[in-house]
Design a protein around this motif. Structure first.
Motif, PDB file in Angstrom:
ATOM      1  N   VAL A  21       0.855  -1.172   0.000  1.00 38.56           N
ATOM      2  CA  VAL A  21       0.000   0.000   0.000  1.00 38.56           C
ATOM      3  C   VAL A  21       0.896   1.228   0.000  1.00 38.56           C
ATOM      4  N   ARG A  22       0.778   2.041  -1.042  1.00 41.20           N
ATOM      5  CA  ARG A  22       1.540   3.286  -1.110  1.00 41.20           C
ATOM      6  C   ARG A  22       0.573   4.406  -0.755  1.00 41.20           C
ATOM      7  N   PHE A  27      -3.189   9.831   4.175  1.00 40.58           N
ATOM      8  CA  PHE A  27      -3.473   8.474   4.650  1.00 40.58           C
ATOM      9  C   PHE A  27      -2.465   8.069   5.721  1.00 40.58           C
ATOM     10  N   LYS A  28      -1.189   8.335   5.462  1.00 37.23           N
ATOM     11  CA  LYS A  28      -0.139   7.998   6.431  1.00 37.23           C
ATOM     12  C   LYS A  28      -0.390   8.724   7.754  1.00 37.23           C
ATOM     13  N   GLU A  29      -0.707  10.015   7.651  1.00 38.84           N
ATOM     14  CA  GLU A  29      -0.951  10.796   8.860  1.00 38.84           C
ATOM     15  C   GLU A  29      -2.142  10.230   9.633  1.00 38.84           C
ATOM     16  N   GLU A  30      -3.188   9.852   8.901  1.00 40.71           N
ATOM     17  CA  GLU A  30      -4.391   9.318   9.558  1.00 40.71           C
ATOM     18  C   GLU A  30      -4.077   8.060  10.356  1.00 40.71           C
ATOM     19  N   GLN A  44      -2.931  -4.184  15.050  1.00 42.82           N
ATOM     20  CA  GLN A  44      -4.338  -4.044  14.668  1.00 42.82           C
ATOM     21  C   GLN A  44      -4.478  -3.081  13.482  1.00 42.82           C
ATOM     22  N   VAL A  45      -3.720  -2.004  13.485  1.00 41.63           N
ATOM     23  CA  VAL A  45      -3.762  -1.041  12.380  1.00 41.63           C
ATOM     24  C   VAL A  45      -3.225  -1.693  11.102  1.00 41.63           C
ATOM     25  N   VAL A  46      -2.163  -2.467  11.229  1.00 38.81           N
ATOM     26  CA  VAL A  46      -1.594  -3.171  10.077  1.00 38.81           C
ATOM     27  C   VAL A  46      -2.643  -4.080   9.457  1.00 38.81           C
ATOM     28  N   ALA A  55       6.771  -0.443   7.378  1.00 41.29           N
ATOM     29  CA  ALA A  55       6.502   0.913   6.886  1.00 41.29           C
ATOM     30  C   ALA A  55       5.799   1.727   7.968  1.00 41.29           C
ATOM     31  N   LEU A  56       4.797   1.136   8.597  1.00 39.94           N
ATOM     32  CA  LEU A  56       4.066   1.844   9.644  1.00 39.94           C
ATOM     33  C   LEU A  56       4.987   2.180  10.814  1.00 39.94           C
ATOM     34  N   GLU A  57       5.843   1.251  11.191  1.00 40.62           N
ATOM     35  CA  GLU A  57       6.804   1.518  12.263  1.00 40.62           C
ATOM     36  C   GLU A  57       7.717   2.682  11.891  1.00 40.62           C
TER      37      GLU A  57
END
Length: 137
Positions: A21-22, A27-30, A44-46, A55-57
């Motif tokens: 997911v790019r 979206f990243k901020e959200e 859970q978010v992943v 990426a999220l980390e």
């Protein structure tokens, strides 16, 4: 375990490789806000948003250090040139540059010849010590 959670949520299809997911900066901020401000577990978010855990980390770590603005900065990804061959050599223009280039070439040639001569002598000495006749090659 993450794969168990994916199986519980999505069945067998959850275990298949998912496309990356790019996300847009918004979206990243959200999703980073969900992790940091709402204290929703990263795992859970992943699972919920289908983003890469690493990426999220990385996004969360960046926001903690530099703030949310870092997610909106454009990355300057420089691409390598398609032609990966060596860059063209600078051609000597002045007489001095031509002479310096020739001098460097002759020094390299001289060093190579010295090395070859030393190797031949070393080989002949080894063959002489072992009682073999030197080859003519």
């Amino acid at each position: 375990m993450e794969w168990v959670r994916k199986y519980d949520l999505y069945g067998e299809s959850g275990l298949l490789k998912q496309p990356n997911v790019r996300g847009t900066p918004d979206f990243k901020e959200e999703i980073v806000r969900i992790v940091l401000e709402k204290k929703v577990p990263l795992v859970q978010v992943v699972l919920q948003y289908g983003v890469s855990k690493t990426a999220l980390e990385r996004w969360v770590r960046s926001v903690r250090v530099e703030g949310y603005g870092v997610l909106h900065q454009q990355k300057n990804r420089e691409r390598l040139p398609k032609d990966m061959s060596r860059s063209k050599k600078h051609e000597p223009e002045t007489e001095l540059e031509k002479l310096q280039a020739e001098n460097a070439r002759l020094r390299a040639e001289n060093a190579l010849l010295k090395k070859v001569t030393a190797l031949v002598k070393e080989r002949e000495a080894r063959e002489h010590m072992s009682g073999q006749k030197p080859s003519k090659n």
